[in-house]
Motif scaffolding. Structure first.
Motif, PDB file in Angstrom:
ATOM      1  N   GLN A  92      43.053  24.452  39.457  1.00  0.00           N
ATOM      2  CA  GLN A  92      43.358  25.262  38.282  1.00  0.00           C
ATOM      3  C   GLN A  92      44.274  26.417  38.680  1.00  0.00           C
ATOM      4  O   GLN A  92      44.137  26.984  39.768  1.00  0.00           O
ATOM      5  N   TRP A  93      45.189  26.773  37.783  1.00  0.00           N
ATOM      6  CA  TRP A  93      46.109  27.868  38.098  1.00  0.00           C
ATOM      7  C   TRP A  93      45.356  29.188  38.264  1.00  0.00           C
ATOM      8  O   TRP A  93      45.741  30.025  39.099  1.00  0.00           O
ATOM      9  N   MET A  94      44.270  29.385  37.512  1.00  0.00           N
ATOM     10  CA  MET A  94      43.498  30.628  37.641  1.00  0.00           C
ATOM     11  C   MET A  94      42.782  30.686  38.991  1.00  0.00           C
ATOM     12  O   MET A  94      42.733  31.732  39.642  1.00  0.00           O
ATOM     13  N   GLU A  95      42.256  29.544  39.424  1.00  0.00           N
ATOM     14  CA  GLU A  95      41.606  29.482  40.732  1.00  0.00           C
ATOM     15  C   GLU A  95      42.623  29.719  41.845  1.00  0.00           C
ATOM     16  O   GLU A  95      42.341  30.409  42.836  1.00  0.00           O
ATOM     17  N   LEU A  96      43.810  29.150  41.682  1.00  0.00           N
ATOM     18  CA  LEU A  96      44.872  29.374  42.658  1.00  0.00           C
ATOM     19  C   LEU A  96      45.172  30.862  42.793  1.00  0.00           C
ATOM     20  O   LEU A  96      45.273  31.388  43.911  1.00  0.00           O
ATOM     21  N   ASN A  97      45.305  31.546  41.673  1.00  0.00           N
ATOM     22  CA  ASN A  97      45.611  32.978  41.726  1.00  0.00           C
ATOM     23  C   ASN A  97      44.494  33.792  42.366  1.00  0.00           C
ATOM     24  O   ASN A  97      44.751  34.771  43.069  1.00  0.00           O
ATOM     25  N   GLU A  98      43.254  33.393  42.132  1.00  0.00           N
ATOM     26  CA  GLU A  98      42.138  34.093  42.784  1.00  0.00           C
ATOM     27  C   GLU A  98      42.210  33.950  44.303  1.00  0.00           C
ATOM     28  O   GLU A  98      41.922  34.889  45.049  1.00  0.00           O
ATOM     29  N   LYS A  99      42.615  32.771  44.761  1.00  0.00           N
ATOM     30  CA  LYS A  99      42.624  32.508  46.205  1.00  0.00           C
ATOM     31  C   LYS A  99      43.790  33.167  46.930  1.00  0.00           C
ATOM     32  O   LYS A  99      43.697  33.402  48.142  1.00  0.00           O
ATOM     33  N   ILE A 100      44.885  33.448  46.237  1.00  0.00           N
ATOM     34  CA  ILE A 100      46.050  34.024  46.919  1.00  0.00           C
ATOM     35  C   ILE A 100      46.220  35.520  46.641  1.00  0.00           C
ATOM     36  O   ILE A 100      47.105  36.154  47.201  1.00  0.00           O
ATOM     37  N   ALA A 101      45.347  36.083  45.800  1.00  0.00           N
ATOM     38  CA  ALA A 101      45.494  37.495  45.424  1.00  0.00           C
ATOM     39  C   ALA A 101      45.406  38.423  46.632  1.00  0.00           C
ATOM     40  O   ALA A 101      46.083  39.462  46.685  1.00  0.00           O
TER      41      ALA A 101
ATOM     42  N   ILE B 140      52.563  40.358  43.228  1.00  0.00           N
ATOM     43  CA  ILE B 140      51.805  40.945  42.116  1.00  0.00           C
ATOM     44  C   ILE B 140      52.455  42.273  41.734  1.00  0.00           C
ATOM     45  O   ILE B 140      52.694  43.128  42.584  1.00  0.00           O
ATOM     46  N   PRO B 141      52.768  42.470  40.444  1.00  0.00           N
ATOM     47  CA  PRO B 141      53.425  43.712  40.024  1.00  0.00           C
ATOM     48  C   PRO B 141      52.590  44.944  40.351  1.00  0.00           C
ATOM     49  O   PRO B 141      51.352  44.913  40.340  1.00  0.00           O
ATOM     50  N   GLN B 142      53.303  46.032  40.644  1.00  0.00           N
ATOM     51  CA  GLN B 142      52.642  47.294  40.977  1.00  0.00           C
ATOM     52  C   GLN B 142      51.783  47.806  39.825  1.00  0.00           C
ATOM     53  O   GLN B 142      50.690  48.329  40.033  1.00  0.00           O
ATOM     54  N   GLU B 143      52.277  47.663  38.616  1.00  0.00           N
ATOM     55  CA  GLU B 143      51.587  48.210  37.448  1.00  0.00           C
ATOM     56  C   GLU B 143      51.666  47.200  36.305  1.00  0.00           C
ATOM     57  O   GLU B 143      52.702  46.568  36.086  1.00  0.00           O
ATOM     58  N   THR B 144      50.568  47.027  35.577  1.00  0.00           N
ATOM     59  CA  THR B 144      50.562  46.176  34.385  1.00  0.00           C
ATOM     60  C   THR B 144      49.808  46.890  33.272  1.00  0.00           C
ATOM     61  O   THR B 144      48.690  47.368  33.482  1.00  0.00           O
TER      62      THR B 144
END
Length: 554
Positions: A183-192, A283-287
């Protein structure tokens, strides 16, 4: 057989759905002769000669395995990969051929579900299926909306539930190699932890394989682009079982044909993707997340168009109408009651100074278009909750269904200057249906959606909904837009694709398909039909005959 890791959740999702009457034997019998029912009948010239009418054509449909051949192939898969590698359980077949959120469902189901664990096993499965002329349908998240994973000719559903890993993370190069069922969300959790993320963000349950197949996008597409922009290379199993890699890992290359773009968006009709190397971003500095309300849907769309034209680098811009805001209130989850009026959700990302500047400029344009409330998230948790409400809009709507209701969710995209017109007209048409229906979407890139709850068994309701949806799609094409911005064609929009591109263009696509998949085994019936090629020839010949028959001008 033991269930694959992702299966319990998926199966639970379908327990409340209407039970299928299909059994394994019924599926075998229909699948064996399914291909014979495919075909178009065109106008016949009694004299059998060239005329302005279409010439008679009886296209030869693909021929698929008999029941005996299907049973033999299933046994070979069991012998080669083990009993756990293939299932013919009725409930498994239904889960892989029916979707409660798809705009279209058919009665035919796959004959078997196969669970490979590696690229090499996929190749083995494909070779067996190819030998017996068995259709193959790739399956990852099962969240597509146009019956992209349906099995109109039966065959093997190839489920990647056991292929859901990160194979390699190259954090210095900012890319990652993954299998199709992550899953794309799981991918993002693992590379954060590496300060990296993958920006493409469709529905929460989407997985990389299906995202590549439909060339999906999501709320971040306005700033970050679509799936097609983030694929560096692919490992693909071709219809004869050969394994190829489309290119190497550099971010740019002019080496030969761009095969990435051939397979991305092909919906598994040209080959089966087993690995993908994806670009990553920092990952952007500010969101920051903001929500702005407008008096009408046209005011909201006009503001969006002006913000786009001004060049303000907004990260995401999502529109939701009054009905969809009501859905958010009824579903809860944001700890706030929203005004039920047309609303735009904004996301701003970048440096802190840049984000503040972009918010100021956006606010000015919104006010000029009669915007009322300006609400900005006070912290990261509130921002997450706000955006989660948008991301789960379809699922929230599904949760509000009446007994017997189904959801028809579809999308179109138009040039941004036509956005206010099509949004306003489409909103009026779906409001006039008298059904629970909403407009929402990725307004930043001209892509918007409608979601309509209706009773498919009620002929009058179904006809009204079909008419409204087809009007919206036709209108988008007339505005030089597209029948689908991100859902793909699947089974649901094949005729619209012909309207959009024309038979000559479809004919080119079919020639590519036939070159790679001459027996029409890879996800057959999706995007276009095998017989359309003959239809294109017939129409071209009729046009030529008509031209010859015209009297010459003096």
């Amino acid at each position: 057989m033991p269930l694959p890791p992702s299966f319990p959740t998926f199966r639970a999702r379908h327990r409340s759905a209407k039970r299928s009457t299909w059994t394994r034997d019924a599926i075998f019998l229909l699948a064996g002769g399914a291909a014979a029912s495919v075909g178009y009948v065109f106008g016949v010239n009694d004299a059998g000669s060239h005329s302005s009418e279409l010439l008679e054509r009886k296209p030869k449909a693909p021929t698929y395995a008999t029941k005996a051949q299907l049973e033999q192939a299933i046994q070979i898969v069991r012998n080669s990969l083990g009993d756990d590698a293939i299932s013919t359980d009725d409930e498994d077949l239904r889960a892989h051929g029916y979707s409660e959120w798809s705009s279209i469902n058919i009665d035919q189901l796959p004959v078997a579900v196969v669970y490979p664990k590696s690229t090499e096993e996929v190749s083995q499965i494909v070779k067996i299926a190819s030998r017996f002329k068995i259709p193959m349908i790739p399956y990852s998240g099962g969240s597509s909306l146009e019956a992209n994973f349906a099995a109109p000719y039966g065959g093997f559903s190839i489920d990647f539930a056991f292929m859901d890993q990160i194979i390699a993370l190259h954090d210095e190069d900012m890319d990652v190699v993954v299998q199709p069922s992550i899953q794309w969300m799981e991918l993002n959790e693992k590379i954060a932890a590496k300060g990296l993320w993958f920006p493409v963000d469709p529905g929460p349950s989407a997985k990389i394989g299906g995202m590549i197949g439909t060339s999906c996008s999501g709320t971040n597409a306005f700033r970050w682009g679509t799936m097609r922009d983030w694929v560096l290379n692919l490992t693909v199993v071709l219809p004869d079982g050969r394994i190829i890699k489309t290119r190497q890992r550099p971010r740019k290359s002019s080496a030969g044909y761009n095969l990435n773009h051939l397979f991305v968006g092909a919906e598994g009709t040209l080959g089966i993707i087993t690995e993908a190397t994806l670009k990553l971003a920092v990952i952007p500095q500010e969101t920051k997340v903001g929500v702005v309300t407008f008096p009408t849907i046209r005011h909201a769309a006009a503001a969006a168009m002006q913000i786009i034209r001004s060049g303000i680098p907004v990260a995401a811009m999502e529109i939701m109408d009054d009905v969809q805001m009501s859905v958010i209130n009824r579903a809860g989850g944001t700890n706030r009651t929203w005004k039920e009026v047309p609303t735009i959700f904004f996301k701003f990302s970048g440096t802190k100074a840049g984000v503040q500047d972009n918010i100021k400029l956006t606010t000015g344009i919104a006010k000029a278009n009669q915007a009322a409330d300006f609400i900005y998230a006070r912290n990261d948790q509130e921002a997450h909750d706000l955006w989660k409400a948008r991301k789960e809009a379809l699922w929230s709507m599904i949760s509000l269904r009446r007994e017997g209701d189904e959801v028809w969710s579809t999308d179109v995209a138009v040039p941004i200057s036509r956005l206010p017109d099509i949004v306003e007209i489409s909103k009026k048409e779906i409001d006039d249906l008298g059904l629970f229906a909403s407009v929402l979407g990725h307004i930043g890139d001209g892509n918007f959606h409608t979601s309509i709850l209706y009773n498919r068994q009620n002929p009058e309701e179904r006809e009204k909904v079909e008419h409204a949806v087809h009007n919206m799609v036709d209108r988008a094409i007339e505005m030089e837009g597209t029948c689908t911005g991100e859902h793909g064609i699947g089974l649901g929009k094949k005729e619209s694709l012909i309207d959009e591109l024309g038979l000559d263009t479809i004919g080119v696509m079919q020639k590519i398909k036939r070159a790679l998949d001459p027996h029409w085994l890879m996800n057959p019936g999706k995007i276009f039909d095998a017989v359309n090629e003959e239809r294109a020839k017939s129409q071209s010949m009729a046009t030529a005959a008509s031209t010859l028959a015209r009297p010459k001008s003096k």
